[in-house]
Design a protein around this motif. Structure first.
Motif, mmCIF file in Angstrom:
data_model
loop_
_atom_site.group_PDB
_atom_site.id
_atom_site.type_symbol
_atom_site.label_atom_id
_atom_site.label_comp_id
_atom_site.label_asym_id
_atom_site.label_seq_id
_atom_site.Cartn_x
_atom_site.Cartn_y
_atom_site.Cartn_z
ATOM 1 N N ASP A 1 -3.836 -12.439 -4.649
ATOM 2 C CA ASP A 1 -4.837 -11.365 -4.601
ATOM 3 C C ASP A 1 -4.585 -10.538 -3.355
ATOM 4 O O ASP A 1 -4.573 -11.073 -2.239
ATOM 5 C CB ASP A 1 -6.252 -11.952 -4.542
ATOM 6 C CG ASP A 1 -6.668 -12.519 -5.888
ATOM 7 O OD1 ASP A 1 -6.915 -11.713 -6.802
ATOM 8 O OD2 ASP A 1 -6.698 -13.761 -6.014
ATOM 9 N N LEU B 1 5.240 -0.639 -10.158
ATOM 10 C CA LEU B 1 4.470 -1.881 -10.352
ATOM 11 C C LEU B 1 5.310 -2.923 -11.076
ATOM 12 O O LEU B 1 5.315 -4.108 -10.711
ATOM 13 C CB LEU B 1 3.197 -1.585 -11.135
ATOM 14 C CG LEU B 1 2.307 -2.804 -11.345
ATOM 15 C CD1 LEU B 1 0.866 -2.497 -11.007
ATOM 16 C CD2 LEU B 1 2.407 -3.320 -12.767
ATOM 17 N N TYR C 1 -4.330 1.303 -4.842
ATOM 18 C CA TYR C 1 -5.107 0.241 -5.503
ATOM 19 C C TYR C 1 -6.242 -0.195 -4.583
ATOM 20 O O TYR C 1 -6.166 -0.043 -3.355
ATOM 21 C CB TYR C 1 -4.213 -0.971 -5.829
ATOM 22 C CG TYR C 1 -3.565 -1.601 -4.610
ATOM 23 C CD1 TYR C 1 -2.368 -1.121 -4.105
ATOM 24 C CD2 TYR C 1 -4.186 -2.661 -3.948
ATOM 25 C CE1 TYR C 1 -1.793 -1.681 -2.977
ATOM 26 C CE2 TYR C 1 -3.608 -3.233 -2.824
ATOM 27 C CZ TYR C 1 -2.411 -2.734 -2.336
ATOM 28 O OH TYR C 1 -1.849 -3.272 -1.218
ATOM 29 N N SER D 1 -8.063 0.203 -9.719
ATOM 30 C CA SER D 1 -7.955 1.513 -9.061
ATOM 31 C C SER D 1 -9.306 2.230 -9.151
ATOM 32 O O SER D 1 -10.244 1.725 -9.780
ATOM 33 C CB SER D 1 -6.857 2.351 -9.742
ATOM 34 O OG SER D 1 -7.200 2.578 -11.090
ATOM 35 N N THR E 1 -5.793 -7.076 -1.304
ATOM 36 C CA THR E 1 -6.628 -5.900 -1.103
ATOM 37 C C THR E 1 -6.032 -5.166 0.090
ATOM 38 O O THR E 1 -5.103 -5.684 0.714
ATOM 39 C CB THR E 1 -8.083 -6.293 -0.800
ATOM 40 O OG1 THR E 1 -8.072 -7.148 0.346
ATOM 41 C CG2 THR E 1 -8.719 -7.011 -1.975
ATOM 42 N N PHE F 1 -4.543 5.330 -9.635
ATOM 43 C CA PHE F 1 -3.296 4.761 -10.138
ATOM 44 C C PHE F 1 -2.960 5.492 -11.433
ATOM 45 O O PHE F 1 -3.826 5.665 -12.291
ATOM 46 C CB PHE F 1 -3.473 3.258 -10.411
ATOM 47 C CG PHE F 1 -2.218 2.575 -10.874
ATOM 48 C CD1 PHE F 1 -1.290 2.108 -9.949
ATOM 49 C CD2 PHE F 1 -1.944 2.395 -12.232
ATOM 50 C CE1 PHE F 1 -0.131 1.472 -10.372
ATOM 51 C CE2 PHE F 1 -0.794 1.767 -12.655
ATOM 52 C CZ PHE F 1 0.128 1.285 -11.722
ATOM 53 N N PHE G 1 -4.928 -5.640 -5.989
ATOM 54 C CA PHE G 1 -3.740 -5.961 -6.795
ATOM 55 C C PHE G 1 -3.750 -7.472 -6.990
ATOM 56 O O PHE G 1 -3.931 -8.240 -6.038
ATOM 57 C CB PHE G 1 -2.454 -5.551 -6.061
ATOM 58 C CG PHE G 1 -1.185 -5.997 -6.738
ATOM 59 C CD1 PHE G 1 -0.575 -5.212 -7.711
ATOM 60 C CD2 PHE G 1 -0.594 -7.226 -6.421
ATOM 61 C CE1 PHE G 1 0.591 -5.627 -8.338
ATOM 62 C CE2 PHE G 1 0.566 -7.649 -7.051
ATOM 63 C CZ PHE G 1 1.156 -6.854 -8.015
ATOM 64 N N ARG G 2 -3.573 -7.907 -8.224
ATOM 65 C CA ARG G 2 -3.585 -9.356 -8.486
ATOM 66 C C ARG G 2 -2.397 -9.720 -9.376
ATOM 67 O O ARG G 2 -2.053 -8.988 -10.315
ATOM 68 C CB ARG G 2 -4.905 -9.741 -9.173
ATOM 69 C CG ARG G 2 -5.000 -11.242 -9.528
ATOM 70 C CD ARG G 2 -6.361 -11.581 -10.093
ATOM 71 N NE ARG G 2 -6.366 -12.886 -10.744
ATOM 72 C CZ ARG G 2 -6.622 -14.040 -10.134
ATOM 73 N NH1 ARG G 2 -6.878 -14.051 -8.828
ATOM 74 N NH2 ARG G 2 -6.603 -15.169 -10.792
ATOM 75 N N SER H 1 -2.362 -7.363 -12.530
ATOM 76 C CA SER H 1 -3.488 -6.477 -12.773
ATOM 77 C C SER H 1 -3.788 -5.671 -11.511
ATOM 78 O O SER H 1 -3.412 -6.084 -10.403
ATOM 79 C CB SER H 1 -4.711 -7.267 -13.225
ATOM 80 O OG SER H 1 -4.948 -8.337 -12.345
ATOM 81 N N LEU H 2 -4.431 -4.575 -11.695
ATOM 82 C CA LEU H 2 -4.674 -3.667 -10.574
ATOM 83 C C LEU H 2 -6.002 -2.943 -10.784
ATOM 84 O O LEU H 2 -6.284 -2.469 -11.869
ATOM 85 C CB LEU H 2 -3.502 -2.682 -10.511
ATOM 86 C CG LEU H 2 -3.473 -1.658 -9.398
ATOM 87 C CD1 LEU H 2 -2.048 -1.460 -8.926
ATOM 88 C CD2 LEU H 2 -4.046 -0.328 -9.874
ATOM 89 N N LYS I 1 0.818 -1.227 0.000
ATOM 90 C CA LYS I 1 0.000 0.000 0.000
ATOM 91 C C LYS I 1 0.850 1.274 0.000
ATOM 92 O O LYS I 1 0.367 2.344 -0.334
ATOM 93 C CB LYS I 1 -0.946 -0.002 1.202
ATOM 94 C CG LYS I 1 -0.284 -0.134 2.556
ATOM 95 C CD LYS I 1 -1.345 -0.164 3.662
ATOM 96 C CE LYS I 1 -0.727 -0.397 5.036
ATOM 97 N NZ LYS I 1 -0.451 -1.809 5.270
#
Lengths: 119, 269
Positions: free
Chosen positions: B63, B149, B46, B135, B65, B141, B49-50, B132-133, B41
């Motif tokens: 994953d 990233l 985000y 936002s 969060t 983002f 974020f994956r 992947s993200l 963070k």
């Protein structure tokens, strides 16, 4: 007079030895037993000059016979006379001081004469 | 002012350094989860974020969060629909309309906010990582964040590769251990088999030495008596004894033959 004891559970074997000994040394007195226990009972009384001992016998085998002699500190010379050609038996026989030789049946007539002459 | 001299960039770089050190120390997937939850963070904004990683037959899906990170490791792929699109196209993509993407609940439970989904597919020979993200207005983002990233993706990929290799090594070690155990069992059984055969051979040897030779030696001894002395009385005495001894020899031989034949039959069975 020399005394010889035969210990073999097979009567025919004792018969052969008696014939051979009588022929080689007619004056020798022979005591033959097919029951080793009986032979042990009279051993001290007879006190033979030597014993021809079979190994493979029921109830008391040749090794037990030798052990009993050892326990009783009886040092009468013994010739093992067996049909066994086993190397293990030959090696085991060397553990007994009173065992003079390990003979394989049938005994050779000349070898028997030599033994009897040494008495 | 260049981005390197920007104080925010420097702070972010320090945060990345902390993240990188923390990730480097991870020795298990749950430690990576903890590292991402604590550090990610501070690198960029985000909602979700994956990262999906693949090597040989191992699929890793991470994953994250805010406040929670979960890693799922499986032998089958668990790609989301938009990740499959990224894998096919090999080019970065951004979605503003997420309605058609069949996203999981963690992507869609962000209320009252316009969200964007960013996706990248980093391909490298035998491994690939799809990042992947998600936002939104409150968690913006920007393109400037992509550098960090990519660094995160690169660090994560290296760490996942390390853990996958350790996992593969453990699996191969387990296979080798099982083979060694199997071989030990085979050797033990063969040794027992040989011991039993040796025991049987010894028993046959004893049978031959005592039971077979005994009547045979009698027969030879009796015949020798006849050689030395041919008097009729002796012949009459000896012939029946030869017969008895011959029968005894016959019985002894039959016993040995039966014994060895039984042993051979057992071996065949």
């Amino acid at each position: 007079m020399k005394k010889i004891m035969l210990v073999d559970d097979v009567e025919i074997s004792n018969f052969i030895m008696k014939r051979m000994i009588s022929k080689a040394s007619p004056a020798t007195k022979i005591f033959d037993y097919t029951y080793p226990v009986k032979a042990l009972e009279v051993l001290s009384e007879i006190n033979p000059d030597l014993i021809f001992l079979d190994l493979n016998m029921p109830a008391v085998d040749g090794w037990q016979f030798l052990e009993t002699m050892k326990d009783s500190t009886i040092t009468i010379p013994v010739y093992i006379l067996t049909s066994s050609t086993s190397e293990l038996d030959l090696q085991k026989s060397r553990n007994y001081n009173n065992v003079k030789d390990f003979l394989i049946k049938p005994i050779d007539a000349d070898a028997l004469k030599a033994i009897l002459n040494d008495l | 002012m260049s981005s390197e001299s920007n104080p925010i960039y420097r702070i972010t770089y320090e945060a990345f350094s902390k993240f990188s050190n923390s990730l480097n120390r991870c020795r298990a997937f749950d430690e990576i989860e903890e590292c991402f939850t604590v550090n990610l963070k501070y690198l960029f904004n985000y909602h979700v974020f994956r990262a999906s990683y693949f090597r040989n037959a191992t699929y890793v899906h991470l994953d994250s969060t805010l406040g929670n990170t979960c890693i799922h490791v499986a032998g089958k792929p668990g790609y989301l629909e938009y990740e499959k699109l990224l894998l096919q196209s090999n080019v970065p993509k951004k979605w503003d309309d997420l309605g058609q993407l069949e996203l999981p609940l963690s992507f869609t439970n962000i209320a009252d906010e316009q969200t964007e989904l960013w996706g990248w597919n980093f391909v490298d020979e035998d491994r690939r990582i799809v990042v992947s993200l998600l936002s939104g207005n409150r968690k913006k983002f920007s393109l400037r964040d992509i550098n960090f990233l990519k660094l995160v993706a690169d660090n994560l990929e290296t760490k996942l590769l390390e853990l996958c290799l350790i996992k593969e090594l453990d699996e191969k070690n387990n296979i080798i251990s099982r083979i060694i155990e199997d071989q030990k069992e085979v050797i033990k059984n063969r040794t027992l088999e040989i011991e039993n055969k040796n025991k049987t051979l010894l028993e046959i040897s004893v049978l031959n030495a005592h039971n077979v030779r005994e009547p045979l030696s009698r027969i030879i001894g009796l015949v020798n008596l006849l050689d030395d002395d041919e008097e009729e009385e002796l012949v009459k005495q000896v012939i029946p004894l030869i017969r008895i001894s011959s029968n005894d020899l016959d019985v002894a031989l039959k016993n040995v033959i039966n014994y060895t034949t039984k042993d051979l039959s057992d071996l065949k069975a």
